[in-house]
Design a protein around this motif. Structure first.
Motif, PDB file in Angstrom:
ATOM      1  N   ARG A  49       0.838  -1.203   0.000  1.00 23.80           N
ATOM      2  CA  ARG A  49       0.000   0.000   0.000  1.00 23.80           C
ATOM      3  C   ARG A  49       0.875   1.257   0.000  1.00 23.80           C
ATOM      4  O   ARG A  49       0.590   2.215  -0.711  1.00 23.80           O
ATOM      5  CB  ARG A  49      -0.911  -0.001   1.234  1.00 23.80           C
ATOM      6  N   ILE A  52       2.325   1.773  -3.417  1.00 28.37           N
ATOM      7  CA  ILE A  52       1.327   2.333  -4.339  1.00 28.37           C
ATOM      8  C   ILE A  52       1.141   3.817  -4.085  1.00 28.37           C
ATOM      9  O   ILE A  52       1.054   4.627  -5.025  1.00 28.37           O
ATOM     10  CB  ILE A  52      -0.008   1.572  -4.198  1.00 28.37           C
ATOM     11  N   LEU A  53       1.082   4.190  -2.795  1.00 30.36           N
ATOM     12  CA  LEU A  53       0.919   5.602  -2.467  1.00 30.36           C
ATOM     13  C   LEU A  53       2.108   6.423  -2.955  1.00 30.36           C
ATOM     14  O   LEU A  53       1.944   7.539  -3.473  1.00 30.36           O
ATOM     15  CB  LEU A  53       0.743   5.773  -0.952  1.00 30.36           C
ATOM     16  N   GLU A  55       4.086   5.661  -5.432  1.00 31.22           N
ATOM     17  CA  GLU A  55       3.994   5.728  -6.891  1.00 31.22           C
ATOM     18  C   GLU A  55       2.956   6.764  -7.326  1.00 31.22           C
ATOM     19  O   GLU A  55       3.187   7.534  -8.267  1.00 31.22           O
ATOM     20  CB  GLU A  55       3.647   4.348  -7.447  1.00 31.22           C
ATOM     21  N   ASP A  56       1.849   6.806  -6.623  1.00 31.69           N
ATOM     22  CA  ASP A  56       0.820   7.792  -6.936  1.00 31.69           C
ATOM     23  C   ASP A  56       1.329   9.209  -6.693  1.00 31.69           C
ATOM     24  O   ASP A  56       1.079  10.116  -7.493  1.00 31.69           O
ATOM     25  CB  ASP A  56      -0.434   7.531  -6.095  1.00 31.69           C
ATOM     26  N   CYS A  57       2.058   9.418  -5.587  1.00 27.47           N
ATOM     27  CA  CYS A  57       2.605  10.748  -5.280  1.00 27.47           C
ATOM     28  C   CYS A  57       3.609  11.170  -6.339  1.00 27.47           C
ATOM     29  O   CYS A  57       3.601  12.322  -6.785  1.00 27.47           O
ATOM     30  CB  CYS A  57       3.279  10.745  -3.900  1.00 27.47           C
ATOM     31  N   ALA A  59       3.809  10.129  -9.456  1.00 23.96           N
ATOM     32  CA  ALA A  59       3.134  10.389 -10.723  1.00 23.96           C
ATOM     33  C   ALA A  59       2.390  11.723 -10.689  1.00 23.96           C
ATOM     34  O   ALA A  59       2.457  12.510 -11.644  1.00 23.96           O
ATOM     35  CB  ALA A  59       2.159   9.249 -11.030  1.00 23.96           C
ATOM     36  N   LYS A  60       1.716  11.997  -9.583  1.00 23.81           N
ATOM     37  CA  LYS A  60       0.996  13.263  -9.470  1.00 23.81           C
ATOM     38  C   LYS A  60       1.962  14.433  -9.410  1.00 23.81           C
ATOM     39  O   LYS A  60       1.707  15.490  -9.999  1.00 23.81           O
ATOM     40  CB  LYS A  60       0.111  13.246  -8.216  1.00 23.81           C
ATOM     41  N   ARG A  63       3.146  15.221 -12.866  1.00 18.73           N
ATOM     42  CA  ARG A  63       2.102  15.916 -13.629  1.00 18.73           C
ATOM     43  C   ARG A  63       2.050  17.392 -13.247  1.00 18.73           C
ATOM     44  O   ARG A  63       1.984  18.268 -14.103  1.00 18.73           O
ATOM     45  CB  ARG A  63       0.747  15.249 -13.387  1.00 18.73           C
ATOM     46  N   LEU A  90       4.146  16.710  -2.317  1.00 12.38           N
ATOM     47  CA  LEU A  90       4.102  15.269  -2.599  1.00 12.38           C
ATOM     48  C   LEU A  90       5.502  14.662  -2.641  1.00 12.38           C
ATOM     49  O   LEU A  90       5.714  13.547  -2.162  1.00 12.38           O
ATOM     50  CB  LEU A  90       3.395  15.033  -3.938  1.00 12.38           C
TER      51      LEU A  90
END
Length: 271
Positions: A49, A52-53, A55-57, A59-60, A63, A90
């Motif tokens: 988890r 994943i978090l 990786e999400d941070c 990626a965001k 962006r 992030l």
């Protein structure tokens, strides 16, 4: 027979008890193993988890960084800074975000925040010559010329083949450093001359007003006053070739045309 039968029955009871004991131990061991497996799975799930978090941070953050870059290219600098600040929340250890932010803050003349952002960039990535270059330029805008020279020298040490560091950044910083030194020297001369005017050694003596000594004293004070006024009108500038020059600006006023010639003092004595 009775004895044999008794032994057999006793043996059967022992066997059943042993089997029951073994089955109980086996069930317990299986339960412990299952519990351990569940615990391992739980830890693995938490770790996954977190990955994943992260990786999400990341990626965001990328962006937001790209969006900020586009806004900066369009001249929408404050909007770009806002995007990069969100990205920093992030991924707070991304030096590129701080470096880009410093560049835009320098454009906006937010000199002190620009220096702080560039300092953070080189803190996270000390072997990045572009970060040191950005820091040096921000320090120049803040007026910290000596620190800027040092930052450019560090950048050149890391990337000596980059011509802009030699020909533009460090060369300009050295020129400003010489100009600053010349300005300090000019200020020192002004203060020293002013002090000698206010505390002129020629006026500490008592003179015979009909003697030549008082005439020489007046000439010395007048020349010193003229030199002081000239220093006040002098400006330290940089010519097209990068040389430091002292340029006298403005015209002399009536108070600046102090009678510094001996003949004019002689006329005054004759009145």
């Amino acid at each position: 027979m009775a004895s044999f039968g008794w032994k057999k029955k006793i043996g059967e009871r022992v066997s059943k008890s042993a089997v029951q004991h073994f089955e109980t131990e086996a069930d317990k061991a299986e339960g412990d193993k299952q519990s351990q497996d569940e615990e391992v799975d739980w830890l693995h799930a938490i770790k996954r988890r977190k990955e994943i978090l992260l990786e999400d941070c990341a990626a965001k953050s990328k962006r937001l960084k790209d969006e900020g870059t586009q806004l900066a290219e369009q001249g929408r600098h404050w909007e770009a800074i806002k995007k990069w600040d969100e990205a920093i929340q992030l991924t707070p250890d991304d030096p590129l975000l701080y470096e880009m932010k410093s560049q835009v803050l320098t454009i906006l003349h937010e000199v002190f925040p620009a220096v702080k952002a560039a300092e953070t960039a080189v803190k996270f990535r000390p072997l990045w010559w572009e970060g040191w270059q950005t820091l040096g330029r921000a320090q120049l805008n803040l007026g910290e010329v000596d620190l800027a020279v040092r930052s450019f020298q560090i950048a050149i040490h890391q990337c000596p083949s980059e011509n802009t560091l030699w020909q533009e950044d460090l060369s300009w910083a050295w020129t400003l450093q010489r100009q600053l030194s010349a300005t300090k020297e000019k200020t020192r001369q002004e203060e020293e001359t002013k002090k000698r005017i206010l505390n002129a050694p020629e006026l500490e003596r008592d003179y015979d007003f009909e003697s030549d000594e008082v005439l020489a004293a007046c000439v010395a004070v007048a020349e010193r006053q003229s030199h002081y006024e000239e220093l006040k009108r002098t400006t330290v500038v940089i010519d097209a070739e990068g040389n430091i020059r002292n340029v006298v600006t403005g015209e002399k006023g009536p108070e600046d045309t102090a009678t510094s010639s001996k003949e004019q003092f002689v006329k005054s004595r004759g009145l």
